[in-house]
Design an enzyme around this catalytic site. Sequence first.
Site, PDB file in Angstrom:
ATOM      1  N   HIS A 215     -28.542 126.030  32.665  1.00  0.00           N
ATOM      2  CA  HIS A 215     -29.672 126.907  32.350  1.00  0.00           C
ATOM      3  C   HIS A 215     -30.337 127.351  33.644  1.00  0.00           C
ATOM      4  O   HIS A 215     -30.093 126.776  34.701  1.00  0.00           O
ATOM      5  CB  HIS A 215     -30.702 126.162  31.481  1.00  0.00           C
ATOM      6  CG  HIS A 215     -31.366 125.016  32.207  1.00  0.00           C
ATOM      7  ND1 HIS A 215     -30.761 123.779  32.347  1.00  0.00           N
ATOM      8  CD2 HIS A 215     -32.560 124.928  32.860  1.00  0.00           C
ATOM      9  CE1 HIS A 215     -31.557 122.975  33.046  1.00  0.00           C
ATOM     10  NE2 HIS A 215     -32.656 123.650  33.375  1.00  0.00           N
ATOM     11  N   ASP A 217     -34.404 128.063  35.075  1.00  0.00           N
ATOM     12  CA  ASP A 217     -35.770 127.708  34.677  1.00  0.00           C
ATOM     13  C   ASP A 217     -36.613 128.982  34.564  1.00  0.00           C
ATOM     14  O   ASP A 217     -36.462 129.907  35.364  1.00  0.00           O
ATOM     15  CB  ASP A 217     -36.398 126.765  35.714  1.00  0.00           C
ATOM     16  CG  ASP A 217     -35.681 125.423  35.775  1.00  0.00           C
ATOM     17  OD1 ASP A 217     -35.036 125.037  34.784  1.00  0.00           O
ATOM     18  OD2 ASP A 217     -35.768 124.759  36.833  1.00  0.00           O
ATOM     19  N   HIS A 273     -28.181 125.817  36.740  1.00  0.00           N
ATOM     20  CA  HIS A 273     -27.986 124.405  37.073  1.00  0.00           C
ATOM     21  C   HIS A 273     -27.840 123.587  35.799  1.00  0.00           C
ATOM     22  O   HIS A 273     -28.185 124.039  34.704  1.00  0.00           O
ATOM     23  CB  HIS A 273     -29.138 123.883  37.947  1.00  0.00           C
ATOM     24  CG  HIS A 273     -30.498 124.048  37.329  1.00  0.00           C
ATOM     25  ND1 HIS A 273     -31.166 125.249  37.268  1.00  0.00           N
ATOM     26  CD2 HIS A 273     -31.323 123.146  36.725  1.00  0.00           C
ATOM     27  CE1 HIS A 273     -32.329 125.093  36.661  1.00  0.00           C
ATOM     28  NE2 HIS A 273     -32.449 123.820  36.320  1.00  0.00           N
ATOM     29  N   ARG A 283     -30.186 107.449  35.262  1.00  0.00           N
ATOM     30  CA  ARG A 283     -30.813 108.380  36.215  1.00  0.00           C
ATOM     31  C   ARG A 283     -32.094 108.964  35.611  1.00  0.00           C
ATOM     32  O   ARG A 283     -32.155 109.232  34.402  1.00  0.00           O
ATOM     33  CB  ARG A 283     -29.826 109.506  36.530  1.00  0.00           C
ATOM     34  CG  ARG A 283     -30.384 110.631  37.359  1.00  0.00           C
ATOM     35  CD  ARG A 283     -29.285 111.628  37.731  1.00  0.00           C
ATOM     36  NE  ARG A 283     -29.813 112.669  38.570  1.00  0.00           N
ATOM     37  CZ  ARG A 283     -30.247 113.853  38.118  1.00  0.00           C
ATOM     38  NH1 ARG A 283     -30.203 114.140  36.839  1.00  0.00           N
ATOM     39  NH2 ARG A 283     -30.723 114.730  38.967  1.00  0.00           N
TER      40      ARG A 283
END
Length: 350
Positions: A215, A217, A273, A283
């Site tokens: 996607h 941002d 990304h 994570r």
Amino acid sequence: MPSLKDTHPHFDFFSADSLPDSYTWPPLDDHPSSFHRSDGHHPPVIDLDSPDAVDLVRRACLDWGAFQVTNHGVPTELLHRVESQTRRLFSLPTHHKNLAARSPDVGVSGFGPAPISRFFDKRFWSEGFTIIGSPFDHALRLWPDGLGHVPFCDAIREYEEAMEGFTGRLMRLAFASLGLDERVAREFRGGPTVIQLNSYPPCPDPGRAMGLAAHTDSTLLTVLYQTATGLQVLRRGGGTGWTTVQPVPGALVVHVGDLLHVISNGRYQSVLHRAVVDRARHRYSVAYLCGPPAHVKVSPSPTLVGPDRAPAYRAVVWGEYLGLKAKLFNRALASISVTQNNNNNNNNNK
Ligand SMILES: C=C1C[C@]23C[C@@]1(O)CC[C@H]2[C@@]12CCC[C@@](C)(C(=O)O1)[C@H]2[C@@H]3C(=O)O
Ligand SMILES: O=C(O)CCC(=O)C(=O)O
Ligand SMILES: [Fe+2]
């Protein structure tokens, strides 16, 4: 667009020893565990104290739409504290986190899968927590007794303050790199604070699971804190495939978002990304989404348009753009394009 998968909110990532079908994606190419990409090309790491910072930022925005920064002034102790409070939040039992679940009546704040997950048939191997403005109400739901909410609220509040200062400096740099002066950067400051906490639990089959799908941002800039591998970006043009952004201790990752793409009239492109997951490592990442104040219209900067370069996008305010993203996902930017054919009727030039 609610789908069947929304009826199973209690999935326990830790009890799964294989990937359920609803979480199984087609095999991911360029997953870092396959270790076959070592072409040495990565978004650059920029020392913000460098006298060449403006030029380095320009180059990074043109080539990648992403870079990492050091000497950013956000204390390492605060970064660690925000990460440890993020870990503390996500370690609560799921039924408990659901007390602060994102709900349509309360807006997009709260616990749940990333909002874009509803555009996909398969589920993400992650959990998210969106904080818009004060974290207090949600934190009280998560830690109703005693003072459990205090260290979380303190860390988020201090982070918001530190990021406000840092993103002011970052915006000046980014605008200067486009030849735009400080007054323009100032106009876009002071937007609502949006923080997205992300948790990616260990996964039994990381090559077939997706942490957060590709996607861009909907921001001017996004600042991401990560301490473990998982973020991947697609270089402008996309030619060489997914590139892993290796965490640099203490550094912050910066993404060009859709609204800076618009202001730059497409000179800078918002970076595509995604986040992939790992077999052993849990994570966490912390995204600070930097957008303009609600009333400010975002359009290609007059100094970046001219007789040989027509404005490529119509004006939007952030709320309207977020609405388009919620409806059209990765076609939102094309929907405000005035130069390309787009098959929707959102293009009422303002
Ligand atoms: C202000 C916002 C940007 C965001 C949607 C939101 O309303 C709140 C969450 C943000 C986030 C974080 C994870 C990735 C993303 C695409 C998503 O699903 O939710 C972004 C949204 C965005 O940038 O469009
Ligand atoms: O966790 C990551 O590396 C990416 C997170 C992200 O893209 C986001 O929160 O918008
Ligand atoms: Fe993102």
